[in-house]
Design an enzyme around this catalytic site. Structure first.
Site, PDB file in Angstrom:
ATOM      1  N   ASP A 167      -0.205   5.150   0.781  1.00 47.93           N
ATOM      2  CA  ASP A 167      -0.676   6.059   1.547  1.00 47.93           C
ATOM      3  C   ASP A 167      -0.146   5.827   3.169  1.00 47.93           C
ATOM      4  OD1 ASP A 167      -1.021   7.477  -0.679  1.00 47.93           O
ATOM      5  OD2 ASP A 167      -3.244   7.806  -0.082  1.00 47.93           O
ATOM      6  N   ASP A 226       0.770  -1.266  -0.002  1.00 39.93           N
ATOM      7  CA  ASP A 226       0.108  -0.109  -0.050  1.00 39.93           C
ATOM      8  C   ASP A 226       0.941   1.249  -0.108  1.00 39.93           C
ATOM      9  OD1 ASP A 226      -2.361   1.786   0.638  1.00 39.93           O
ATOM     10  OD2 ASP A 226      -1.425   2.039   2.495  1.00 39.93           O
TER      11      ASP A 226
END
Length: 314
Positions: free
Chosen positions: A69, A67
């Site tokens: 962010d 991922d």
């Protein structure tokens, strides 16, 4: 965007758009990973954490999915990209305030209200509608240097480098536009990126998405589609995220990691004895009840924008 001929309808339920978004992201990621990576990319800087005992070197069936962010980068990539576009006068101050507030609201509320998300999606797409993909890619390179390069977590980058050193492919998986995600992946020396795919015709954005944003279940669909296309064994793969929204993706792989986890993910991970890594400072990490630091820039920017709007209206 060219027709996605290899996509096949697998479901007719509400998840169909997630499947479409995931498979579109997988196709875009495979194309981008075949392009050359700039020289000098992929070196972990000083201060990075030591490599873990995992991954297993030489495992050709394994890959890693990160991922973006608050896992790889502090804050939200789409917000930093928006700041850069605003600086280049792509939109007005009022639009920036609206965009920033939407980002902050989502991080604070942690609830995916369909109407609110639709509004946020449409406002973001309206910004790039009519612009050439090549133009946004070129600007994205500049924006990375201005706002993102110094926000990469050294610890997470070291984990990604460990997979690369073991001869494995490493992909970003994010709701950010695939073009932005691809730029970040290239700069970090990673294999490629799975991101939200915006429709384009003859190299110009139409203002529509292919499927839906690559978020939650759509991320899992993207990873599943890419693994099938690349002949990967998900039981050998690893996934890394800070958010409970990514539990579907983390649950797909044999080696899930919670990185800078929010409260829900931390609890879920401990119950299942998943590995946890936290690169935030101690007390802040302990108090976090929303995604790590909530993208401090996005939260502060959104709050300031809301105050500015309130003052202008009164």
């Amino acid at each position: 965007m060219a027709a996605l001929g290899w996509l096949t309808p697998r479901r007719r339920s509400a998840t169909a758009r997630s499947v479409l978004a995931g498979e579109a992201a997988a196709e875009a990621a495979r194309k981008s990973s075949q392009e050359p990576v700039p020289a000098g990319s992929g070196t972990v800087g000083e201060g990075a954490t030591p490599e873990p005992e995992f991954p297993v070197a030489g495992d050709s069936l394994a890959a890693a999915f990160f991922d973006l962010d608050n896992t790889v980068m502090q804050g939200a990539a789409i917000f930093h990209f928006g700041r850069g576009l605003y600086k280049r006068k792509f939109f007005e101050r009022r639009e920036l305030a609206r965009f920033a507030w939407q980002q902050a609201w989502f991080r604070l509320a942690g609830v995916e209200d369909p109407d609110h998300m639709q509004d946020a999606r449409e406002s973001a797409l309206s910004i790039v509608k009519g612009h050439r993909v090549s133009e946004l890619m070129s600007i994205g390179e500049e924006i990375y240097d201005e706002y993102m390069a110094d926000r990469i977590w050294p610890g997470t980058r070291a984990l990604a480098q460990a997979h690369l050193d073991a001869g494995q492919r490493v992909w970003l998986v994010t709701a950010a536009p695939v073009e932005t995600a691809t730029i970040i992946a290239r700069r970090l020396g990673l294999t490629g990126a799975l991101g939200t795919v915006a429709e384009s015709m003859d190299g110009v954005y139409t203002g529509r998405l292919v499927g839906e944003p690559l978020h939650g279940p759509a991320k899992a669909e993207a990873v599943r589609a890419l693994a099938a296309a690349e002949n990967l064994d998900l039981a050998h793969c690893a996934a890394y995220s800070d958010s409970h929204n990514d539990i579907p993706m983390l649950s797909l792989v044999g080696h899930p990691y919670a990185i800078n986890p929010d409260a829900k993910l931390a609890r879920y991970a401990r119950e299942r004895e998943w590995r946890l890594r936290d690169y935030r400072t101690g007390r802040k990490a302990a108090r976090v009840g929303i995604p790590a630091a909530a993208g401090v820039g996005a939260l502060a920017g959104g709050t300031a924008a809301a105050v500015a709007l309130h003052r202008r209206r009164h």
